[in-house]
Scaffold this motif. Structure first.
Motif, PDB file in Angstrom:
ATOM      1  N   ILE A  83      76.140 -19.288  53.247  1.00 42.02           N
ATOM      2  CA  ILE A  83      76.207 -19.105  54.586  1.00 42.02           C
ATOM      3  C   ILE A  83      74.669 -19.820  55.171  1.00 42.02           C
ATOM      4  O   ILE A  83      73.801 -19.477  54.272  1.00 42.02           O
TER       5      ILE A  83
ATOM      6  N   HIS B 278      81.064 -10.774  53.091  1.00 41.47           N
ATOM      7  CA  HIS B 278      80.587 -12.156  52.783  1.00 41.47           C
ATOM      8  C   HIS B 278      79.200 -12.207  53.382  1.00 41.47           C
ATOM      9  O   HIS B 278      78.235 -12.837  53.013  1.00 41.47           O
ATOM     10  N   GLU B 279      79.246 -12.046  54.750  1.00 39.43           N
ATOM     11  CA  GLU B 279      77.971 -12.377  55.613  1.00 39.43           C
ATOM     12  C   GLU B 279      76.722 -11.406  54.910  1.00 39.43           C
ATOM     13  O   GLU B 279      75.604 -11.606  54.807  1.00 39.43           O
TER      14      GLU B 279
ATOM     15  N   GLY C 135      75.796 -13.283  51.964  1.00 37.48           N
ATOM     16  CA  GLY C 135      75.374 -14.677  52.181  1.00 37.48           C
ATOM     17  C   GLY C 135      76.426 -15.766  51.804  1.00 37.48           C
ATOM     18  O   GLY C 135      76.020 -16.721  51.400  1.00 37.48           O
TER      19      GLY C 135
ATOM     20  N   GLY D 269      80.529 -15.994  64.665  1.00 37.49           N
ATOM     21  CA  GLY D 269      81.234 -14.676  64.265  1.00 37.49           C
ATOM     22  C   GLY D 269      82.051 -14.024  65.222  1.00 37.49           C
ATOM     23  O   GLY D 269      82.383 -14.940  66.224  1.00 37.49           O
TER      24      GLY D 269
ATOM     25  N   TYR E 127      80.861  -9.615  62.537  1.00 39.65           N
ATOM     26  CA  TYR E 127      79.884 -10.654  61.619  1.00 39.65           C
ATOM     27  C   TYR E 127      79.398 -11.587  62.687  1.00 39.65           C
ATOM     28  O   TYR E 127      80.021 -12.067  63.447  1.00 39.65           O
ATOM     29  N   GLU E 128      77.988 -11.855  62.307  1.00 39.55           N
ATOM     30  CA  GLU E 128      77.360 -12.930  63.139  1.00 39.55           C
ATOM     31  C   GLU E 128      77.740 -14.468  62.775  1.00 39.55           C
ATOM     32  O   GLU E 128      77.951 -15.494  63.755  1.00 39.55           O
ATOM     33  N   VAL E 129      77.701 -14.784  61.443  1.00 40.77           N
ATOM     34  CA  VAL E 129      77.974 -16.153  61.189  1.00 40.77           C
ATOM     35  C   VAL E 129      78.877 -16.037  59.854  1.00 40.77           C
ATOM     36  O   VAL E 129      79.100 -15.048  59.225  1.00 40.77           O
ATOM     37  N   CYS E 130      79.546 -17.229  59.633  1.00 39.83           N
ATOM     38  CA  CYS E 130      80.343 -17.447  58.450  1.00 39.83           C
ATOM     39  C   CYS E 130      80.572 -18.614  57.880  1.00 39.83           C
ATOM     40  O   CYS E 130      80.084 -19.678  58.553  1.00 39.83           O
TER      41      CYS E 130
END
Length: 315
Positions: free
Chosen positions: A85, A178-179, A182, A222, A234-237
């Protein structure tokens, strides 16, 4: 007699005028002249990837009708899903996107789609998946041996760098895990029509979150969903996918429009028509060693991609 001849001549003329001219076939069905090319032959392994990688990809797929462009794109989709990520690509200082790829391989039955996925989208990450499984077993065993008062309520969740299917809710949970580490996530489907059909059914009679989730996954954004007794956030992926589909099925799904931009997010690659043509010679020890070496080369690239630290690459 002259009058009868003239009348017959006029009748023949009227019939010729009234008969409609045969319709010309659509451009997609018109065969190219033998000396006319499509331009795909310009995409060779030497021009697309380093020579050592091109040699390995070419050797592993030489029995398949897939051309270098199809093979390389399939392997690049595989690598893109293994990135961590935060790996992004930018065309300007104020515009960047995740370095992911949604690849749809369009081809008819019998053109070698499954062997192509096995060699270029599954097997290279086998070592990474084995390491993740071993790590999860170790953490789970440690949790089981820890006294209940000192351990977390739930056992550690397993991380899957490569998936073959999902439900929207389970995928949200996996992306949250996963976040925390990373890691990116790669979806490899033997047939994408099953995924698209389930999304269409969900949009028609379900929650309708499947389509919106897929759109957000392409952007790398996210989610924050509040549930009755918990929440998923989750913020990002970083999410990539690759898989084949047959032309009639694709036409049925698209239906000539794309109001949400779902189809525009996909890169469509048409697999050249043909059949698998394996060698008739008995495999020699030299050929078997070369195959193992080629697979090791692809695995080496997969491991390196998985270790790339987050950064933004400028075009």
């Amino acid at each position: 007699t002259k009058i009868q001849g003239w009348a017959q001549q006029q009748l023949a003329t009227l019939q010729a005028v009234s008969e409609p001219e045969p319709e010309a076939p659509p451009p997609s069905q018109v065969a190219l002249p033998a000396d006319e090319t499509t331009g795909r032959e310009e995409f060779t392994f030497d021009r697309l990837v380093p020579s050592e990688l091109g040699d390995a990809l070419g050797f592993l797929t030489e029995a398949l009708p897939a051309d270098p462009l199809t093979v390389v794109l399939t392997f690049l989709a595989h690598l893109s899903g293994l990135l961590r990520i935060g790996n992004r690509v930018a065309s300007a200082a104020d515009y960047s996107v995740p370095m992911n790829l949604f690849l749809v391989l369009v081809g008819k039955t019998g053109c070698g789609k499954s062997p192509l996925l096995d060699e270029c989208a599954r097997r290279p990450a086998a070592g990474i998946i084995a390491a993740e499984r071993a790590d999860w077993k170790t953490r789970k065993r440690y949790w089981e041996l820890t006294p209940k008062k000192e351990r977390e309520d739930k056992p550690p969740q397993r991380i899957f760098s490569l998936l073959t299917g999902y439900t929207p809710a389970a995928l949200d949970q996996q992306l949250a895990e996963h976040e925390a580490q990373g890691k990116g996530l790669l979806l490899v489907r033997d047939e994408l029509s099953g995924l698209f059909a389930s999304l269409a059914m969900d949009a028609k009679s379900g929650s309708g979150k499947g389509d919106s989730q897929l759109l957000e996954l392409w952007d790398g954004t996210g989610r924050a969903d509040i549930l009755v007794d918990s929440f998923r956030a989750y913020e990002v992926c970083h999410f990539s996918m690759v898989g084949p589909i047959q032309p009639p099925a694709l036409k049925q799904f698209i239906k000539g429009s794309d109001p949400t931009g779902k189809w525009a997010r996909n890169l469509f690659c048409f697999i050249p028509p043909g059949f698998i043509t394996p060698s008739l010679e008995a495999p020699s020890q030299s050929a078997l060693r070369r195959r193992d070496q080629a697979r090791e080369r692809l695995a080496h690239y997969a491991i390196n991609a998985n270790r790339v630290q987050p950064k933004t690459s400028f075009l």
